[in-house]
Design an enzyme around this catalytic site. Structure first.
Site, PDB file in Angstrom:
ATOM      1  N   ARG A  65      31.799 126.493 107.189  1.00  0.00           N
ATOM      2  CA  ARG A  65      32.753 127.552 107.141  1.00  0.00           C
ATOM      3  C   ARG A  65      33.781 126.918 106.183  1.00  0.00           C
ATOM      4  NH1 ARG A  65      36.050 127.841 111.928  1.00  0.00           N
ATOM      5  NH2 ARG A  65      37.267 129.050 110.311  1.00  0.00           N
ATOM      6  N   LYS A  68      40.219 127.143 100.487  1.00  0.00           N
ATOM      7  CA  LYS A  68      39.634 128.121 101.608  1.00  0.00           C
ATOM      8  C   LYS A  68      40.900 128.740 102.298  1.00  0.00           C
ATOM      9  CE  LYS A  68      38.465 127.353 106.589  1.00  0.00           C
ATOM     10  NZ  LYS A  68      39.719 127.274 107.029  1.00  0.00           N
ATOM     11  N   ARG A  82      45.578 129.029 120.707  1.00  0.00           N
ATOM     12  CA  ARG A  82      46.097 129.373 119.166  1.00  0.00           C
ATOM     13  C   ARG A  82      46.747 130.977 119.296  1.00  0.00           C
ATOM     14  NH1 ARG A  82      41.918 127.777 114.560  1.00  0.00           N
ATOM     15  NH2 ARG A  82      43.892 128.163 113.255  1.00  0.00           N
ATOM     16  N   CYS A 113      38.185 127.949 114.661  1.00  0.00           N
ATOM     17  CA  CYS A 113      37.916 126.773 115.522  1.00  0.00           C
ATOM     18  C   CYS A 113      38.899 126.823 116.690  1.00  0.00           C
ATOM     19  CB  CYS A 113      38.554 125.854 114.503  1.00  0.00           C
ATOM     20  SG  CYS A 113      37.583 125.151 113.149  1.00  0.00           S
TER      21      CYS A 113
HETATM   22  N1  EPU Z   1      51.596 129.537 116.876  1.00  0.00           N
HETATM   23  C1  EPU Z   1      52.086 130.159 118.062  1.00  0.00           C
HETATM   24  N2  EPU Z   1      52.205 131.573 117.796  1.00  0.00           N
HETATM   25  C2  EPU Z   1      51.697 132.162 116.697  1.00  0.00           C
HETATM   26  C3  EPU Z   1      51.134 131.476 115.758  1.00  0.00           C
HETATM   27  C4  EPU Z   1      51.289 130.361 115.779  1.00  0.00           C
HETATM   28  O1  EPU Z   1      52.561 129.640 118.958  1.00  0.00           O
HETATM   29  O2  EPU Z   1      51.898 133.671 116.823  1.00  0.00           O
HETATM   30  C5  EPU Z   1      51.405 127.958 116.764  1.00  0.00           C
HETATM   31  C6  EPU Z   1      50.223 127.536 116.761  1.00  0.00           C
HETATM   32  O3  EPU Z   1      49.604 127.548 118.217  1.00  0.00           O
HETATM   33  C7  EPU Z   1      50.458 126.296 116.336  1.00  0.00           C
HETATM   34  C8  EPU Z   1      51.430 126.212 115.042  1.00  0.00           C
HETATM   35  O4  EPU Z   1      51.946 127.466 115.782  1.00  0.00           O
HETATM   36  O5  EPU Z   1      50.681 125.185 117.224  1.00  0.00           O
HETATM   37  C9  EPU Z   1      50.903 126.562 113.855  1.00  0.00           C
HETATM   38  O6  EPU Z   1      50.030 127.374 113.736  1.00  0.00           O
HETATM   39  P1  EPU Z   1      49.847 128.261 112.412  1.00  0.00           P
HETATM   40  O7  EPU Z   1      49.930 129.708 112.756  1.00  0.00           O
HETATM   41  O8  EPU Z   1      50.614 127.661 111.231  1.00  0.00           O
HETATM   42  O9  EPU Z   1      48.369 128.051 112.050  1.00  0.00           O
HETATM   43  P2  EPU Z   1      47.098 129.072 111.767  1.00  0.00           P
HETATM   44  O10 EPU Z   1      47.875 129.917 110.558  1.00  0.00           O
HETATM   45  O11 EPU Z   1      46.425 129.773 112.768  1.00  0.00           O
HETATM   46  C10 EPU Z   1      46.511 127.781 109.655  1.00  0.00           C
HETATM   47  C11 EPU Z   1      45.266 127.051 108.970  1.00  0.00           C
HETATM   48  C12 EPU Z   1      44.832 126.181 109.668  1.00  0.00           C
HETATM   49  C13 EPU Z   1      46.078 124.945 109.913  1.00  0.00           C
HETATM   50  C14 EPU Z   1      47.270 125.360 110.196  1.00  0.00           C
HETATM   51  C15 EPU Z   1      48.263 124.626 110.303  1.00  0.00           C
HETATM   52  C16 EPU Z   1      44.435 129.180 108.005  1.00  0.00           C
HETATM   53  C17 EPU Z   1      43.175 130.374 108.242  1.00  0.00           C
HETATM   54  N3  EPU Z   1      44.186 128.344 109.004  1.00  0.00           N
HETATM   55  O12 EPU Z   1      46.223 128.093 110.827  1.00  0.00           O
HETATM   56  O13 EPU Z   1      43.573 125.415 109.100  1.00  0.00           O
HETATM   57  O14 EPU Z   1      45.590 123.878 110.662  1.00  0.00           O
HETATM   58  O15 EPU Z   1      47.517 126.646 109.639  1.00  0.00           O
HETATM   59  O16 EPU Z   1      48.683 124.254 109.082  1.00  0.00           O
HETATM   60  O17 EPU Z   1      44.764 129.118 107.199  1.00  0.00           O
HETATM   61  C18 EPU Z   1      41.577 124.380 108.868  1.00  0.00           C
HETATM   62  O18 EPU Z   1      41.588 124.682 107.891  1.00  0.00           O
HETATM   63  O19 EPU Z   1      40.655 123.540 109.465  1.00  0.00           O
HETATM   64  C19 EPU Z   1      42.589 125.088 109.794  1.00  0.00           C
HETATM   65  C20 EPU Z   1      42.391 125.198 111.010  1.00  0.00           C
END
Ligand code: EPU
Length: 423
Positions: free
Chosen positions: A401, A23, A123, A118
């Protein structure tokens, strides 16, 4: 009328389940396809509602998208229009923000409202925006909409304060056409990032260092004008979810189409708590356990550490370990809503952020619970399979989802699982 999932617990699972395409790769690969000017065929696309939302978004941009068969998407961006992305579909998923990087990279301009997804605590997307700014983009926020603009993007050295998956992918996409070299330091190393970079390189981008914390993108003037194909990697989180279900209530179950290397942290934890398994080149076979499960400590970390997404279903399993387990979140410190739902079923989890103290072993009983987010839903399915009686899960749209064909996969493994409309 609301559709709920019902599970009659206690039925042991057996057989083989095939894992679908990832996904979290798919939701970035689809926006990546619009960076070029040639059709792309993607294989192994999971049948999940996030993909439907992205297809809606592609059509709004006048990108031709066709579902060739159950798992294959054909995407042709040759006639696309760069219009403001403000429809409801944007708010349905987090990954709509990948259009920021894709549109900024391709057109030097993107207008998009705040993405959904979610709720796992705050975030922010500050790192994405800082990265775009470092490449020369100006960013304004008006009426709930981000407006990103650059007459020219120029490669730069970017250090991510946190190795964010989303920021790494988004900046990488914006940098594909940027003049000169972009270096992302402290880049995330998740397998999904390698998958996106692999597709972009097939399209003609020049990306090196995938899977390391230094990602180098040499800007290209244009991408190839003839199409390419890409097969999505298996979903390591879906795989981990079924492996946990097997550990919870199977005697012998094979989880196939997996890359075991992506699952090392989880498999080692399962061995540690007493699960017997055989790991093959592309499958994991779980034989259950011949002893009481042992409690453990989990600390979520970026890849290759223990995935935060797997923490939730794993916590459901830990309710059956004899003693206290401690689950600590370092990625999303508020990702514990599933614990309150598991407690409704008889678990004894004391949440003291950023940790959950799981006191086992507790008997679980079916009751009415809410999937507050996608992986909370997965945790409730694991618990429902083990519980005595019938578990009724609400807000199942979160589960849909991210889990392809969950109903049939579970039924074929022997679960008693169905959906019902309720008032
Ligand atoms: N963060 C910041 N600033 C940013 C971006 C991230 O502070 O600009 C923080 C976030 O708040 C968090 C950490 O950095 O504390 C890591 O976040 P990351 O950006 O890596 O997460 P994401 O890209 O929003 C993806 C997955 C999530 C998964 C996370 C962590 C996708 C679409 N989503 O989210 O997947 O939990 O990486 O591995 O790829 C899920 O599949 O259920 C899901 C939520």
């Amino acid at each position: 009328m609301e559709e709920v999932i019902k599970i009659e617990g206690g039925h042991r699972l057996h057989g083989t389940v095939r894992i679908s395409g990832s996904k979290n790769s798919t939701v970035a690969l689809i926006p990546a396809c619009v960076l070029g000017n040639a059709p792309i065929t993607i294989y192994g696309v999971p049948n999940i509602s996030d993909v439907k939302s992205l297809m809606e978004l592609l059509r709004e941009l006048n990108v031709y998208v066709e579902q060739i068969d159950e798992e294959t998407l054909y995407i042709d961006p040759t006639k696309m229009n760069n219009i403001p992305m403000v429809s409801n579909a944007v708010s349905k998923l987090r990954a709509s923000y990948y259009f920021m990087g894709a549109l900024l990279g391709k057109f030097g301009h993107a207008e998009i409202k705040m993405p959904g997804g979610c709720y796992l605590g705050p975030r922010p997307i500050d790192l994405h925006l800082k990265g775009f700014e470092a490449l020369g983009a100006s960013i304004t926020y008006e009426n709930g909409c981000y407006i990103l603009h650059a007459d020219e993007l120029i490669g730069n050295r970017i250090f991510l304060d946190i190795s964010s998956v989303g920021a790494t992918i988004n900046i990488m996409m914006a940098a594909v056409y940027a003049k000169g070299r972009t270096v992302i330091e402290n880049a995330a190393r998740e397998p999904e990032i390698i998958d996106i970079a692999t597709l972009l390189n097939k399209m003609g981008a020049k990306i090196h260092g995938m899977g390391t914390s230094t990602l180098v993108i040499d800007g290209v003037g244009e991408l190839k004008t003839s199409g390419c194909n890409h097969e999505i990697i298996p979903d390591r989180i879906e795989a981990a979810t079924y492996i946990i279900m097997a550990a919870a209530i199977a005697d012998d179950m094979i989880i196939e189409n997996v890359i075991p290397q992506h699952l090392e942290a989880i498999l080692m934890k399962l061995e540690e708590i007493g699960i017997n398994m055989k790991v093959g080149p592309d499958f994991v076979e779980i034989f259950g356990r011949n002893q009481e499960l042992k409690p453990t400590e989990i600390l979520t970390k970026p890849y290759p550490g223990f995935a935060t997404d797997v923490q939730q279903p794993f916590t459901a399993l830990l309710t059956q370990a004899a003693g206290q387990s401690v689950v600590t979140e370092t990625i999303y410190t508020e990702r514990f809503k599933h614990c309150y739902e598991l407690n409704k079923m008889g678990a004894d989890i004391d949440v003291r952020t950023p940790s959950g103290f799981v006191n086992g072993k507790t008997k679980l009983s079916g009751t009415s619970v809410v999937a507050t987010d996608l992986r909370c839903g997965a945790a409730l399915v694991v618990a429902g399979l083990m519980a005595e009686g019938i578990t009724e899960i609400h807000d199942v749209y979160h589960i849909d989802r991210g889990y392809d064909n969950l109903d049939n996969k579970l039924r074929s493994l022997g679960a008693v699982f169905w959906r019902e409309k309720v008032e």
